[in-house]
Design a protein around this motif. Sequence first.
Motif, PDB file in Angstrom:
ATOM      1  N   TRP A 159      49.755 -28.487  26.324  1.00  0.00           N
ATOM      2  CA  TRP A 159      50.192 -29.874  26.429  1.00  0.00           C
ATOM      3  C   TRP A 159      51.716 -29.922  26.572  1.00  0.00           C
ATOM      4  CZ3 TRP A 159      47.757 -34.392  27.133  1.00  0.00           C
ATOM      5  CH2 TRP A 159      46.386 -34.471  26.868  1.00  0.00           C
ATOM      6  N   CYS A 196      41.098 -41.738  27.672  1.00  0.00           N
ATOM      7  CA  CYS A 196      40.081 -40.697  27.768  1.00  0.00           C
ATOM      8  C   CYS A 196      39.190 -40.800  26.540  1.00  0.00           C
ATOM      9  CB  CYS A 196      40.715 -39.306  27.894  1.00  0.00           C
ATOM     10  SG  CYS A 196      41.684 -38.790  26.491  1.00  0.00           S
ATOM     11  N   VAL A 251      47.460 -40.513  29.456  1.00  0.00           N
ATOM     12  CA  VAL A 251      46.499 -39.426  29.305  1.00  0.00           C
ATOM     13  C   VAL A 251      45.154 -39.942  29.799  1.00  0.00           C
ATOM     14  CG1 VAL A 251      45.379 -37.861  27.677  1.00  0.00           C
ATOM     15  CG2 VAL A 251      47.783 -38.506  27.334  1.00  0.00           C
ATOM     16  N   VAL A 256      44.473 -35.376  21.668  1.00  0.00           N
ATOM     17  CA  VAL A 256      45.691 -35.820  22.347  1.00  0.00           C
ATOM     18  C   VAL A 256      46.848 -35.718  21.356  1.00  0.00           C
ATOM     19  CG1 VAL A 256      46.845 -37.763  23.470  1.00  0.00           C
ATOM     20  CG2 VAL A 256      44.413 -37.344  23.893  1.00  0.00           C
ATOM     21  N   ILE A 269      48.581 -37.161  32.666  1.00  0.00           N
ATOM     22  CA  ILE A 269      48.110 -35.857  32.211  1.00  0.00           C
ATOM     23  C   ILE A 269      46.609 -35.950  31.940  1.00  0.00           C
ATOM     24  CG2 ILE A 269      48.356 -34.032  30.488  1.00  0.00           C
ATOM     25  CD1 ILE A 269      51.210 -35.023  29.981  1.00  0.00           C
ATOM     26  N   CYS A 270      45.862 -35.020  32.490  1.00  0.00           N
ATOM     27  CA  CYS A 270      44.406 -35.018  32.355  1.00  0.00           C
ATOM     28  C   CYS A 270      43.990 -34.163  31.167  1.00  0.00           C
ATOM     29  CB  CYS A 270      43.771 -34.495  33.637  1.00  0.00           C
ATOM     30  SG  CYS A 270      41.967 -34.517  33.576  1.00  0.00           S
ATOM     31  N   ALA A 271      43.502 -34.815  30.108  1.00  0.00           N
ATOM     32  CA  ALA A 271      43.132 -34.128  28.866  1.00  0.00           C
ATOM     33  C   ALA A 271      42.080 -33.027  29.082  1.00  0.00           C
ATOM     34  CB  ALA A 271      42.665 -35.142  27.824  1.00  0.00           C
ATOM     35  N   VAL A 322      46.558 -43.733  26.175  1.00  0.00           N
ATOM     36  CA  VAL A 322      45.470 -42.761  26.195  1.00  0.00           C
ATOM     37  C   VAL A 322      44.226 -43.445  26.743  1.00  0.00           C
ATOM     38  CG1 VAL A 322      44.048 -41.210  24.816  1.00  0.00           C
ATOM     39  CG2 VAL A 322      46.470 -41.530  24.243  1.00  0.00           C
ATOM     40  N   THR A 339      53.834 -31.273  29.843  1.00  0.00           N
ATOM     41  CA  THR A 339      54.795 -32.366  29.672  1.00  0.00           C
ATOM     42  C   THR A 339      56.165 -31.953  30.188  1.00  0.00           C
ATOM     43  OG1 THR A 339      53.564 -33.168  27.754  1.00  0.00           O
ATOM     44  CG2 THR A 339      55.833 -33.956  28.013  1.00  0.00           C
ATOM     45  N   HIS A 368      40.165 -38.879  21.854  1.00  0.00           N
ATOM     46  CA  HIS A 368      41.557 -39.085  21.439  1.00  0.00           C
ATOM     47  C   HIS A 368      42.015 -38.046  20.423  1.00  0.00           C
ATOM     48  CE1 HIS A 368      40.966 -43.533  22.556  1.00  0.00           C
ATOM     49  NE2 HIS A 368      41.613 -42.934  23.513  1.00  0.00           N
ATOM     50  N   SER A 407      41.969 -38.758  36.847  1.00  0.00           N
ATOM     51  CA  SER A 407      42.891 -37.781  37.411  1.00  0.00           C
ATOM     52  C   SER A 407      42.518 -37.462  38.852  1.00  0.00           C
ATOM     53  CB  SER A 407      42.881 -36.491  36.574  1.00  0.00           C
ATOM     54  OG  SER A 407      43.676 -35.510  37.173  1.00  0.00           O
TER      55      SER A 407
END
Length: 155
Positions: free
Chosen positions: A111, A12, A48, A18, A91-93, A10, A115, A15, A54
Motif C-alpha cells: 500500500w 470497496c 480506494v 484499507v 488505488i485498487c484494494a 473507500v 501510494t 474496509h 478500477s
Amino acid sequence: MTQVDLALEVNCDDHSKVPSLEAFQSWVEQALMTAGDAREEVELSIRVVDSDESQAFNAQYRNKDKPTNVLSFPADVPEFIELPLLGDLIICAPVVAKEAAEQGKPELNHWAHMTVHGCLHLLGYDHQNDQEAEEMEALETQALAHLDIPNPYLI
C-alpha cells in the motif's frame, strides 16, 4: 515540511484491510519530501476501489480493460491560478492485496509503495523508458527506506 490536505474515500467491500488516513498521510508526505517538492501545502484525494471500478477507470483513461494497482490523475490547474491541488489517486484494494501476496511482502508495505508511486506520477515522474524508470524507482526506494520499508524491487 509540506502540509498535506488529504481526502480518503473507500469504495470497496472490505474496509478492514484499507490503511488508515494517517498512514496514507505519512506516505504522501514522504513521497513529496523525497521528490523535493517545496510547496507549503498540497491537496489530493485518494479513492480506494474494487476491481470493477478500477477496471472501468483503467479502460476509460488508459484503454486497458483490466484492473490495475494505482491510477494517478494530476490536477489540471492553469498556472495563473494558485491552488495547492496535486491531483487524485485511485488505488485498487484487491489488486494491491493480490500483488503483495504474489510478491511475498506485507500488504501494508505494498500500500505504501503504491501510494508513493502514485504521488510521484502526480509530480510528473514516469517510467516510459529505462532512464525514467530508474529515476522513479530510485525515488520510490529512497522514500520507502525512510519509512523502514525494504526495496520493493528486490523482493
